[in-house]
Each structure stands twice: as structure tokens, then as C-alpha cells.
Design a protein around this motif. Structure first.
Motif, mmCIF file in Angstrom:
data_model
loop_
_atom_site.group_PDB
_atom_site.id
_atom_site.type_symbol
_atom_site.label_atom_id
_atom_site.label_comp_id
_atom_site.label_asym_id
_atom_site.label_seq_id
_atom_site.Cartn_x
_atom_site.Cartn_y
_atom_site.Cartn_z
ATOM 1 N N ASP A 157 -30.250 8.707 -35.622
ATOM 2 C CA ASP A 157 -30.602 7.617 -34.719
ATOM 3 C C ASP A 157 -31.758 6.818 -35.296
ATOM 4 O OD1 ASP A 157 -30.779 6.038 -32.368
ATOM 5 O OD2 ASP A 157 -32.410 7.322 -31.639
ATOM 6 N N ARG A 183 -26.519 9.444 -33.744
ATOM 7 C CA ARG A 183 -25.544 8.573 -33.069
ATOM 8 C C ARG A 183 -24.159 8.928 -33.588
ATOM 9 N NH1 ARG A 183 -26.929 3.569 -30.627
ATOM 10 N NH2 ARG A 183 -29.184 3.479 -30.285
ATOM 11 N N PRO A 240 -28.121 7.962 -28.329
ATOM 12 C CA PRO A 240 -28.669 9.078 -29.109
ATOM 13 C C PRO A 240 -28.352 10.417 -28.446
ATOM 14 C CG PRO A 240 -30.292 7.317 -28.905
ATOM 15 C CD PRO A 240 -29.150 6.956 -28.005
ATOM 16 N N PRO A 295 -32.111 13.683 -33.273
ATOM 17 C CA PRO A 295 -31.113 12.893 -32.531
ATOM 18 C C PRO A 295 -30.244 12.065 -33.472
ATOM 19 C CG PRO A 295 -33.268 12.724 -31.490
ATOM 20 C CD PRO A 295 -33.482 13.438 -32.788
#
Length: 595
Positions: free
Chosen positions: A398, A309, A436, A307
Motif C-alpha cells: 500500500d 492492496r 489497504p 498493509p
């Protein structure tokens, strides 16, 4: 090592004999100089072997020889060579005694050994020593290059520490410690952060020496800036017990060149990486995650396996930012996001960059790019940074150091802006951070980041996370002059009606909407009969020319009431609006007013 008096004495062709100062034959000889002056000191630099025949000396005068030898020792002369068989068959005892008294090595030069032979021997020894140093330097360069190619900067630092018999440390552009070799040197290198920051303030290339005082027992540390531009991209520290020799100096210079290539990189390579990053981003946003992964390869592929960002940042003018903010949180706030913040040296490095950018009027987006790339280098994370017009797009893991560094940079910039003089036209940083996401949700993450960025502009905040938008109320998002103007226009006719004292239509409408159209409950809140409330709602429909049976109308009226809450109530009503007005206020018209 350079030639010494001992090596000259052991030179079979020179036939030199030691007559005094035999305990100092390990003294290095920098050069050979012949002089018959009674005071040759003004022409000496120190470290020379002085050759004389005593043509003009009172060599048998003890006082004169003591003064002569004392002057030579004070000038740092390495030794004195006396040619016998020219003016004196033997070295006068006055000179021998003076040399023994001062500890000055005194060599007897036989008549068959010309001074030129001694000069040639010293010159050849110095040349051989320099050749050995150059050869060792080239060998060190090959080893450093090998380590840099195989193990990166960490391997290069280890090889350099071995070459100089000391330790080495690398600092990034913000002055934070990146790596040390050996590991035990980390604590010593960390104490030099302030010295590295001072070095960064000077135009590159720059260097300085720290410590090295024998009485303090500290090692000698050389600091060198790294980079080809005016501003240093990194710094190298080299700690040794003594000053560097020629071979060690070659090794340090080679390390500087290799680390500069490693940290600075060529513009063509950097541009190529940016093009690859932009292509990967476009594919992700187009939903082509498989193609994006194939293009990313080892460069960015690791970023797509977990994940991440997405961050959107832009630098808007302060005046435009204030016009858009329209009454939100004061500029400088970053909200209560969950991005976290780095600690220790990394935090100090982020604050240093933010402070420098703000107070020097620098590039806010450039400072952000520097911060996230430095954080990625320190933590070993992969980060994708893509300039997009007046925006900067960042993809980062993330919960990693890059996201934390971005959050702290935004907070530091906001705090510095808040502390500066208001009313300026300097740029302000605004950042939107997505929730995320994975590769298949890149488009949604980009949209989330855009939405968060828009809210950051409206609220006058530096950083907004998308996860914040679902928390709290939607009403603060309407804190905009255009929305207020619409709300004022929608409710103006009702307020004008209430101003004539013919009823409280605005308060009645609020109570009725808050009770979801339940007549009895709303009338009880107002302290009036439900028929009175029904009459007032009909008057609202007549005045506005809209039907309250339409859910869109009810929604618009409710949002208008929430947006203009302070304008409808006395000072005591300012705050969270939505509860019905107190009965003793709202029932002023009384039941059965005949409205």
C-alpha cells in the motif's frame, strides 16, 4: 597491447636499426607485409610494417621516393623496413630524406635477418597479446559472475565499470534508468533515455554507439539490448573515453550474458515463481495466512508484513464494455482515486509502455504486468503477480511505487483509448483496487477488488478504487439498462395516470417519500391539502397493487424515482433529484380536486 615498432627494434634477434621517424616508434603494428611493387597501396589495409628490398624502385630518385613515401603514409602504413645487402648496401639517402620529411619510421633490416623472422616475431607478439586479452577476459568474467551472484546487477555494474575504466548503466524494459556505476554517471546515463528507446524499437539483439566525438569532448557510449526474445527486456550502456580493447570487449560481452540471465531468467524459474505466487494467493484467500507466509518465504514474505492492496484487472471487449457501462462516466476516466502516480523517469517509462501497448494493439494485461514488475524492480518492492484465466491478480504494498504505477498505466491506457477512433472492437482495460488490507483480510480484499472491478465495468471507467464506492451516492451504480427497465415498468402506470391530467401522482409520491411519510410537510411542499395527498397515496397503492406501509415497496419506488429522474420532469429538472417539486408546479390539481 599489440606489438609496436619500438618492440621490434628492441627485439634482440632481429637487429633492426632506426634510420628515420624515431619519434613514432610507439606506432602499433597490425601485420607485416613484403612487397616489391612500385605502388603497393591498393593491397594495404593500414597499420602494416612494409618490408622491401627496392628491387623495382628508383630508390635513389628523390622525387620518386617522395611520391612513394607520401603514398605509404596516406595509406596508414605503420613503418617501412629496408633490407640492406641485397640490391643496395645501404639505404639510399633519397629514401631516408623522404621518410624523415613525412615522419615515416624507416627501419634498416640487416642481410642476416630474413623477412620471415620479422613476420614470425610480429605474429607471436599479436598471439601473445590476444592470449593476454582472452586471459584477462576470463578473469573479468569470473569477477563479474562473482559480483552478480553476491550483489546482483548493481555489483556487476560496479565490476564492469572498473574493468573498462569507465561507467556502466542498466535500463529496464520500458527504458527507465535502473542503476548506474559509479554513482556520478547517473546524470550522464539519464541523458541517453531517448537513445535507449530507439534501441528498443529494433529487434533484439541490437547495439549502437553514441557520442565519442573528440571535438565534443564526450565519452564513447555503447548501448546493448538484453534479452533472448525478439523484444528487449533491458538495455546496458557502457561509457569509456576510447574504443574498447579486446579484454574490455570480453568483459562487456560477459556482462551482457550475465545481465540477460538476471533480467530475463529462465522460463522454468519464472513459471515456478508464478506457481508459488498462485499457491500463496490461494492460501491467503482460504484464510490460511500462516501457511501462506511459510510458503512465501523470502520470495513474497516481505509483502505480507505490511498493509497491501489487491488489484484485479481484465481486458474486456470494447463493445461489451460499452453495453455494460450504460451511461456512466465516459471511457478513459480513472476516477479520483488515491493511488497516486509516479514521477520523473518512472512516469515516463509507464507512459511509454502504455502508448506502445495501445497503439500496437498489444496485450493490455501483459503491459500492466510489465509496468508493475518494472516499478517493483526500480523501487525494491516485492510484488505478487498471478495470471488467473482472463484476469491478472496483483498484490502490492500500500502506498508504494507499484500501486502508483498501476494507477498511471490505467490512466494512460484510458486516455489513449479516449483519443482513439470510437466504435472499435479493441479490448479495454478495467482495474479494481481494494482498500489497504493485511494477510488475514485477503478474502475481503479480493471481494473489494471484484466489486470495484464490477463498478469500473458498469461506469465505463478504467480504474475504480473500493474506497470510492462508499463515497457519493449509490444511485450511479444503478445506471444500467436492466435497472432502468425495471424502474420504468414500476412507474409506468402512474405516469400514464398523470398523462390524462387527473393528478400528479408521481410528483406527490416523490414528495411524500422525500419527507419520510410526513403528511403535513409533504403537502406543504406540494402546495396541497394533506387530505388531498392522502387520497393520492391511496390511488398510488390502488394503481400499483402494493402497500406503501411495506418498507421494501417504499425503497423500490424511491430508487425507481431516482433512476428515472429525467423522465418525470421537464428539462429544467434534470440534475440531482430528491428535493420536492416547486409548489407552483406540483399543485396544479389544486386542493379538493376530488381525485
Amino acid at each position: 597491447m599489440p606489438p609496436t615498432l619500438g618492440s621490434l627494434v628492441h627485439h634482440s634477434a632481429l637487429k633492426l636499426t632506426v634510420r628515420a621517424g624515431g619519434e613514432r616508434l610507439d606506432t602499433p603494428v597490425r601485420w607485416v607485409h613484403a612487397s616489391e611493387l612500385t605502388d603497393p597501396v591498393p593491397y594495404m589495409e593500414g597499420g602494416e610494417l612494409l618490408l622491401i628490398t627496392a628491387l623495382k624502385l628508383e630508390a635513389e630518385d628523390a622525387d620518386a621516393m617522395r611520391r612513394y613515401v607520401k603514398r605509404l603514409v596516406g595509406a596508414g602504413v605503420a613503418g617501412l623496413g629496408f633490407a640492406v645487402g641485397v640490391h643496395y648496401e645501404q639505404i639510399p639517402e633519397a629514401l631516408v630524406d623522404a621518410a624523415e620529411e613525412e615522419g615515416l619510421p624507416l627501419l634498416e633490416v640487416p642481410r642476416r635477418t630474413p623477412f620471415l623472422a620479422i613476420s614470425k616475431a610480429v605474429s607471436a607478439a599479436i598471439a601473445a597479446d590476444q592470449y593476454r586479452a582472452v586471459t584477462a577476459g576470463f578473469a573479468a568474467q569470473r569477477e563479474l559472475t562473482k559480483q552478480a551472484l553476491s550483489d546482483g546487477p548493481e555489483g556487476l555494474l560496479s565490476a564492469l565499470a572498473s574493468q573498462v575504466d569507465g561507467w556502466a548503466a542498466l535500463y529496464d524494459a520500458s527504458g527507465a534508468l535502473v542503476a548506474t556505476a559509479p554513482d556520478w554517471a547517473g546524470r550522464r546515463a539519464a541523458r541517453l533515455t531517448a537513445d535507449v528507446e530507439r534501441l528498443r524499437e529494433r529487434a533484439a539483439p541490437a547495439s549502437s554507439v553514441v557520442g565519442g566525438l573528440a571535438e565534443d569532448g564526450e565519452d564513447r557510449v555503447e548501448l546493448h539490448s538484453l534479452g533472448t526474445g525478439r523484444r528487449a527486456r533491458a538495455a546496458l550502456a557502457v561509457g569509456t573515453a576510447a574504443a574498447l580493447g579486446t579484454a574490455e570487449r570480453y568483459a562487456v560481452h560477459s556482462a551482457i550474458a550475465l545481465l540477460t540471465l538476471t533480467t530475463e531468467r529462465s522460463r522454468a524459474l519464472h513459471a515456478a515463481e508464478q506457481r508459488i505466487g498462485a499457491a500463496v494467493l490461494r492460501m491467503l484467500l482460504a484464510g490460511q495466512s500462516d501457511h501462506a507466509r511459510a510458503v512465501a518465504g523470502d520470495l513474497y514474505g516481505g509483502l505480507l508484513d505490511a498493509p497491501y492492496r489487491m488489484m484485479l484487472a481484465e481486458a474486456a471487449s470494447a463493445s461489451a464494455g460499452r453495453a455494460r457501462a450504460g451511461g456512466g462516466t465516459a471511457p478513459g476516466g480513472t476516477g479520483k482515486g488515491r493511488a497516486g502516480a509516479p514521477a520523473g523517469e518512472a512516469a515516463a517509462a509507464v507512459l511509454a509502455v502504455a502508448d506502445e501497448v495501445v497503439h500496437a494493439g498489444g496485450d493490455l494485461l501483459g503491459g500492466l504486468a510489465e509496468v508493475v514488475e518494472s516499478a517493483a524492480a526500480r523501487s525494491g518492492e516485492t510484488v505478487l503477480v498471478v495470471p488467473d484465466g482472463e484476469r491478472l491478480v496483483v498484490l502490492a504494498a500500500d502506498g508504494g511505487a507499484v500501486v502508483s504505477a498501476c494507477a498511471q498505466y490505467a490512466e494512460a491506457v484510458g486516455g489513449a483509448r479516449g483519443a482513439s477512433e470510437p466504435g472499435g472492437d479493441e479490448d479495454e482495460l478495467v482495474v479494481g483496487l481494494s482498500a489497504p488490507a493485511g494477510p488475514v483480510a485477503a478474502a475481503a480484499a479480493y471481494k473489494q477488488a471484484e466489486q470495484a472491478l464490477s463498478v469500473a465495468r458498469r461506469r465505463g471507467r478504467v480504474l475504480v478504487e473500493h474506497e470510492e464506492l462508499a463515497a457519493g451516492s449509490v444511485v450511479p451504480l444503478l445506471a444500467d439498462d436492466a435497472v432502468r427497465a425495471f424502474a420504468d415498468g414500476l412507474l409506468r402506470a402512474l405516469r400514464e395516470h398523470d398523462a390524462t391530467g387527473r393528478g400528479d401522482l408521481v410528483a406527490s409520491l416523490r414528495a411524500w417519500l422525500s419527507r419520510h411519510g410526513q403528511w403535513d410537510a409533504a403537502a406543504a411542499d406540494l402546495g396541497v391539502h394533506r387530505h388531498t395527498l392522502r387520497y393520492r397515496m391511496r390511488r398510488v397503492e390502488e394503481i400499483l397493487g402494493r402497500s406503501l406501509d411495506d418498507p421494501d415497496v417504499r425503497m423500490e419506488l424511491w430508487l425507481a424515482l431516482k433512476t428515472t429522474a429525467g423522465a418525470d420532469t421537464p428539462a429544467g429538472r434534470v440534475g440531482a433529484v430528491g428535493a420536492a417539486a416547486p409548489a407552483n408546479t406540483a399543485a396544479s390539481a389544486g386542493p379538493g380536486t376530488g381525485e
